[in-house]
Design an enzyme around this catalytic site. Structure first.
Site, mmCIF file in Angstrom:
data_model
loop_
_atom_site.group_PDB
_atom_site.id
_atom_site.type_symbol
_atom_site.label_atom_id
_atom_site.label_comp_id
_atom_site.label_asym_id
_atom_site.label_seq_id
_atom_site.Cartn_x
_atom_site.Cartn_y
_atom_site.Cartn_z
ATOM 1 N N GLU A 272 44.125 40.886 29.172
ATOM 2 C CA GLU A 272 44.890 42.116 29.412
ATOM 3 C C GLU A 272 45.204 42.825 28.100
ATOM 4 O O GLU A 272 45.150 44.049 28.019
ATOM 5 C CB GLU A 272 46.206 41.804 30.157
ATOM 6 C CG GLU A 272 46.034 41.229 31.556
ATOM 7 C CD GLU A 272 45.447 42.208 32.566
ATOM 8 O OE1 GLU A 272 45.215 43.383 32.217
ATOM 9 O OE2 GLU A 272 45.201 41.779 33.712
ATOM 10 N N ASP B 248 34.525 40.462 38.102
ATOM 11 C CA ASP B 248 34.159 41.882 38.074
ATOM 12 C C ASP B 248 33.685 42.450 36.738
ATOM 13 O O ASP B 248 32.534 42.855 36.562
ATOM 14 C CB ASP B 248 35.316 42.742 38.638
ATOM 15 C CG ASP B 248 36.691 42.386 38.048
ATOM 16 O OD1 ASP B 248 36.763 41.515 37.174
ATOM 17 O OD2 ASP B 248 37.695 42.998 38.466
ATOM 18 N N GLU C 169 45.196 44.608 48.943
ATOM 19 C CA GLU C 169 44.659 43.716 47.914
ATOM 20 C C GLU C 169 43.501 42.874 48.433
ATOM 21 O O GLU C 169 42.588 42.542 47.695
ATOM 22 C CB GLU C 169 45.756 42.793 47.372
ATOM 23 C CG GLU C 169 46.592 43.416 46.280
ATOM 24 C CD GLU C 169 45.827 43.699 44.988
ATOM 25 O OE1 GLU C 169 45.034 44.656 44.957
ATOM 26 O OE2 GLU C 169 46.032 42.976 44.003
ATOM 27 N N GLU D 37 40.366 51.427 41.129
ATOM 28 C CA GLU D 37 38.923 51.175 41.250
ATOM 29 C C GLU D 37 38.230 52.092 42.256
ATOM 30 O O GLU D 37 37.100 52.536 42.022
ATOM 31 C CB GLU D 37 38.663 49.707 41.632
ATOM 32 C CG GLU D 37 38.801 48.714 40.501
ATOM 33 C CD GLU D 37 40.241 48.381 40.139
ATOM 34 O OE1 GLU D 37 41.159 48.865 40.844
ATOM 35 O OE2 GLU D 37 40.472 47.658 39.159
ATOM 36 N N THR E 286 36.588 49.009 30.840
ATOM 37 C CA THR E 286 37.068 48.623 32.173
ATOM 38 C C THR E 286 38.448 49.191 32.454
ATOM 39 O O THR E 286 38.855 49.322 33.598
ATOM 40 C CB THR E 286 37.055 47.087 32.336
ATOM 41 O OG1 THR E 286 37.221 46.783 33.716
ATOM 42 C CG2 THR E 286 38.168 46.422 31.531
HETATM 43 C C1 DMJ Z 1 42.392 47.207 35.359
HETATM 44 O O1 DMJ Z 1 43.330 46.706 34.487
HETATM 45 C C2 DMJ Z 1 41.008 46.952 34.874
HETATM 46 O O2 DMJ Z 1 40.150 47.845 35.510
HETATM 47 C C3 DMJ Z 1 40.534 45.551 35.126
HETATM 48 O O3 DMJ Z 1 39.188 45.345 34.784
HETATM 49 C C4 DMJ Z 1 40.722 45.137 36.543
HETATM 50 N N1 DMJ Z 1 41.472 46.076 37.266
HETATM 51 C C5 DMJ Z 1 42.658 46.596 36.707
HETATM 52 C C6 DMJ Z 1 43.309 47.606 37.604
HETATM 53 O O4 DMJ Z 1 43.169 47.307 38.921
#
Ligand code: DMJ
EC number: 3.2.1.113
Length: 933
Positions: free
Chosen positions: A147, A294, A388, A406, A492
């Site tokens: 994170e 993912d 979720e 997303e 991401t």
């Molecule tokens: C984000 O922090 C990023 O996209 C991460 O890869 C997964 N998804 C969260 C938000 O849902």
């Protein structure tokens, strides 16, 4: 997850960066050209309306960001319901979610480049000054490496990328001297100790001040990490290396990626969800494209785009091939086992996989992207947001929605690829839903339950980093953005990194391509530019025609059926194949079809039924294929039933003397009859029905009239028992398991299914008790004759009135334990999220257990029937008929003879042991929740 802004238009030189001319380039080039081919389909949206929606996004961003800055800053996040900042340590811990909070003004850093995309340059300048002035990266706090990398390092680098772009333009940020980059470098060095493992995979957490493994660090004992956690570093780390010239960051991130690649399951080419950072063993061997994996896939493709290193594309393509072979079941994306990729590992999908259509656009595989996106949109239309997790038949599995971006992200990229105004309408719906359901006076609040619209006091930083960017960009024209978005790639977390980095500070040697890599399948690409023929057929109705069959996918709740019907339309005259859900073991026509498909039905000694498929015995290869699918559906259905069997327990509380509500028995609900979660509880004395199995008209109606009838499980359907006792005047029923020794301690609770017919005629509440719990009531009857119980969804407080009348005889310690027991039982209720109306297990009168077959895709018995009691309804139907009524009488006489004065305390399971068992249940529930997302 996010995507590159794409390449330049066809024919434009791309001088500063390495050629990413293969698949990704083709995709990106076509994003631009496909937009202009749109001429029909959904009504086009006027420039005015797009601007109006863009302005609406700006206003919403101001509301979210303004409230954060006013009420939360410098805290990490805004708590929009209580209108204050979330400061770690000052709020009750939420577990792993809190590991994103490092007391470094997370939301401000995560929002930096959004400010520039939204044309708020002045505010950006101001925000950068605040970051430089206020943010401390040296806090004694343990944070998630993943994170911190995607949100903070990515946020600083995105801010730096746009700061230098603005500076170069000459108007804003003229004072800027790479200060954000220096902070990024400082943070990068703080994260490096996490990579001190033999594998090179990083520890999942690190203490910003003390690093790892020192006593003060309070972290470094972990053995596992998620694949995405270890595989989502390369973009930020490589950018940091290339911006600064310090190669170590890119080297570390590459090493972690190399290790993951080495550890892929070699026959399926899939990776698991969790890996041991020391041994490299897969800890969780399930594999999908959502939670836990993912962005590992995302970063392989984007690393190729940003760094121009072919080995990343080759790895991505190898994985993508496996994903499309095993996980993609359009429109679904379903987790499988890495070793047995033909077996689904779950019957539900998580919301994180909504990024995948966007990634497919980057890859250039538009058709499945359109299908999955449409399926997700149907779920959103039903619940306003994407829960979720949701099941394959689109029921809510986990009801929260923390305003994840997303789906908006995929919508943006699909619009870029297709130019279909339909996606603008989708975006409009997202905006409306956010304003209608998530907007609160102090920001936007996450949904606690999409079904009820209840809120949670959180507004995650990714909401500002990603959601507003994608929504704004969706409606923006080129001239609405002050720079060319296509010169950047999205990380991401939707942070922007410039594509020119690919040719800067290239000191890392590219990996040699070895024969180990799967050959690129270039057959779909003929390298023309643009290649709309392959990527996006020059047909304005193309996307619409793919979406159309999926329009009612959620309402009809049978996506596989729809796909099958579509497939079947190619087979003229063929009868639609038998679906597992419709199968009735008593239907001769169904048995005939089974035979044709090479599936045999075996009645096991214990009464259960097994299905075995021998493809060779099928009437034709098409029938064999149908049989295979039928078996797979049956496997899914069976595991879905297992999952659905873990429903909120109901309570049977003994309220008469001398229990007074202190004994609470965990009971399973029924899918028919009075729903105790919606209605008041039912209270009454109990009486055994005759016959005890309740399978025919009762011979003792006078005994059960106005009472709660006790019936033994087996011999006929649950609904039939309910009707018989209801006809005799019972006000409720408790079915007691005939499987001696069974208990809710050891077997998952389940709900009693109907009989495949309309069960609306059943009005009384029905609950199920396993044998151990049931015998507590039976023993109580023997001891006290008059036993009154309360059937409810949750144990009620003890009845003070009754207790005052007569003091209970048990000793104090037992009373105390019993009180605890009640509250624990309530806790079990709280952890469950499924509402009864959402848990409508499709009537399936006989539980079947597909057995292992000589067919590769069939299921192994151990996975299907780990629980000896779970298919018992079938046992009863097929088992020998015995006179259970007499048996019970005999048994009861024997017990009374041998122990005439047996006391309650001696007969029941000791309270401590019940408590311990219940505690185990709760832990198991918690583990399950933690494990799964
Ligand atoms: C984000 O922090 C990023 O996209 C991460 O890869 C997964 N998804 C969260 C938000 O849902």
């Amino acid at each position: 997850m996010s995507e590159a802004g794409g390449g330049r238009g066809c024919g434009s030189p791309v001088p500063q960066r390495a050629p990413w001319s293969l698949v990704a380039a083709t995709a990106a080039l076509c994003l631009v050209s496909a937009t202009s081919v749109w001429t029909a389909g959904a009504a086009p949206m006027s420039r005015e309306e797009k601007q109006k929606l863009g302005n609406q996004v700006l206003e919403m961003f101001d509301h979210a960001y303004g409230n954060y800055m006013e009420h939360a800053y410098p805290a990490d996040e805004l708590m929009p319901l209580t209108c204050r900042g979330r400061v770690r340590g000052q709020e009750p811990s939420r577990g792993d979610v809190d590991d994103a909070l490092g007391k470094f003004s997370l939301t401000l850093i995560d929002s930096l480049d959004t400010l520039v995309v939204l044309n708020k340059t002045k505010e950006f300048e101001d925000a950068v000054r605040k970051v430089l002035r206020d943010v401390n990266l040296d806090n004694d706090v343990v944070v998630s490496v993943f994170e911190t990398n995607i949100r903070v390092l990515g946020g600083l680098l995105g801010g730096h990328s746009l700061a230098i772009m603005l500076k170069e333009k000459g108007e804003y940020m003229q004072w800027y001297n790479d200060e954000l980059l220096q902070m990024a470098k400082q943070l990068g060095y703080k994260l490096l100790p996490a990579f001190n493992t033999t594998s090179g995979l990083p520890y999942p957490r690190i203490n910003l001040k003390f690093g790892i493994r020192k006593p003060e660090a309070r972290t470094g004992t972990e053995t596992d990490t998620c694949t995405a956690c270890a595989g989502t570093l390369i973009l930020e780390f490589a950018a940091l290396s290339r911006f600064t010239g310090a190669t170590i960051f890119e080297e570390y991130a590459r090493k972690a990626l190399d290790f993951l690649w080495e550890k892929r399951q070699r026959s399926s080419n899939l990776v698991g969800v969790t890996i041991n950072i020391h041994t490299g063993d897969w800890v969780r061997k399930d594999s999908g494209v959502g939670a836990g994996i993912d962005s590992y896939y995302e970063y392989l493709l984007k690393a190729y785009v940003l760094l121009g290193d072919d080995s990343f594309l080759e790895r991505f393509n190898t994985h993508y091939d496996a994903i499309m072979r095993y996980i993609s079941q359009p429109p679904l994306l379903l987790d499988v086992h890495i070793h047995k990729p033909m077996l689904n590992a779950r019957t539900w999908m998580d919301a994180l996989l909504a990024f995948f259509p966007g990634l497919q656009v980057l890859k250039g595989d538009i058709r499945p992207a359109i299908e999955t996106h449409e399926m997700l949109y149907q779920v959103i239309k039903k619940h306003n947001f994407l829960p979720e997790a949701f099941t394959t038949d689109f029921r809510v599995h986990w009801a929260q929605h923390p305003l994840r971006p997303e789906f908006a992200e995929s919508t943006y990229f699909l619009y870029k690829a297709t130019g279909d105004p339909y996606y603008l309408e989708v975006g409009k719906t997202l905006i409306e839903n956010l304003n209608k359901y998530a907007r609160v006076p102090c920001g936007f609040a996450a949904m606690k339950d999409v079904r009820t619209g209840s809120h949670e006091d959180r507004m995650d930083s990714f909401f500002l980093a990603e959601m507003f960017k994608y929504l704004y960009l969706l409606f923006a024209d080129k001239e609405d953005i002050i720079f060319d978005i296509e010169d950047y790639i999205f990380t991401t977390e939707a942070h922007l990194l410039p594509l020119w980095l690919s040719t800067t500070n290239q000191s890392i040697s590219k990996k040699n391509i070895t024969s180990e890599y799967t050959e690129l399948d270039d057959s779909n690409f003929d390298w023309t530019c643009p290649n709309t023929q392959i990527l996006f057929p020059n047909d304005p109705l193309y996307a619409q025609s793919i979406r159309e069959p999926l329009k009612n996918v959620v309402d009809k709740s049978c996506p596989r059926g729809i796909i099958r019907v579509r497939e079947e339309s190619f087979r003229s005259g063929a009868k639609p194949p038998l679906r597992a859900r419709d199968f009735m073991a008593t239907n001769p026509e169904h048995l005939e079809i089974l035979k044709k498909m090479g599936v045999s039905l075996i009645h096991l000694k214990d009464g259960r039924v097994q299905l075995v498929q021998h493809a060779i015995q099928a009437a034709s290869s098409i029938d064999a294929e149908d049989g295979l699918r039928f078996m797979q559906e049956m496997i899914e259905l069976s595991s879905q039933q297992q999952k659905e069997q873990q429903l909120p327990p109901r309570a049977v509380q003994i309220v008469s003397h001398p229990f007074f509500g202190r004994v609470v028995l965990t009971a399973g609900p029924a899918q028919f009859g009075l729903d105790l979660s919606k209605h008041k509880e039912t209270r009454g004395f109990v009486a055994s029905s005759k016959p005890y199995n309740g399978c025919s008209e009762l011979t003792n109606p006078e005994a059960v009239m106005g009472k709660i009838a006790l019936i033994q499980r087996g011999q006929c359907m649950f609904a039939e028992k309910a009707r018989n006792i209801q006809n005799a005047g019972a006000i409720g029923g408790i079915v007691i398991d005939d499987n001696e020794g069974s208990s809710s301690d050891t077997a998952p609770l389940f709900q009693m299914a109907g009989d495949g017919k309309d069960t609306d005629d059943i009005k009384i509440p029905m609950l199920f008790l396993f044998s151990k719990e049931g015998s507590i009531i039976l023993d109580a009857i023997r001891e006290y004759e008059e036993v009154e119980v309360l059937l409810s969804d949750k144990a009620k407080d003890r009845d003070p009135e009754m207790e005052n009348e007569e003091q209970p005889s048990e000793n104090d310690s037992q009373n105390q334990s019993a009180e605890q027991m009640t509250s624990i039982s309530q806790e079990v209720d709280l952890v469950d999220q499924e509402s009864p109306e959402e848990s409508s297990l499709k009537s399936h009168p006989e539980s079947l257990s597909p057995a292992d077959t000589d067919n590769a895709a069939s299921v192994s018995p151990s996975e299907q029937n780990s629980n000896p009691t779970e298919n018992h309804e079938t046992t009863s139907l097929d088992g020998e008929c015995t006179d259970l009524d007499n048996q019970l009488q005999e048994q009861s006489e024997t017990e009374e003879d041998s122990n005439p004065n047996v006391s309650w305390g001696e007969k029941v399971q000791p309270i401590d042991s019940i408590l311990a068992d219940w505690n185990e249940d709760i832990e198991a529930f918690e583990m399950m929740e933690k494990d799964e997302l």
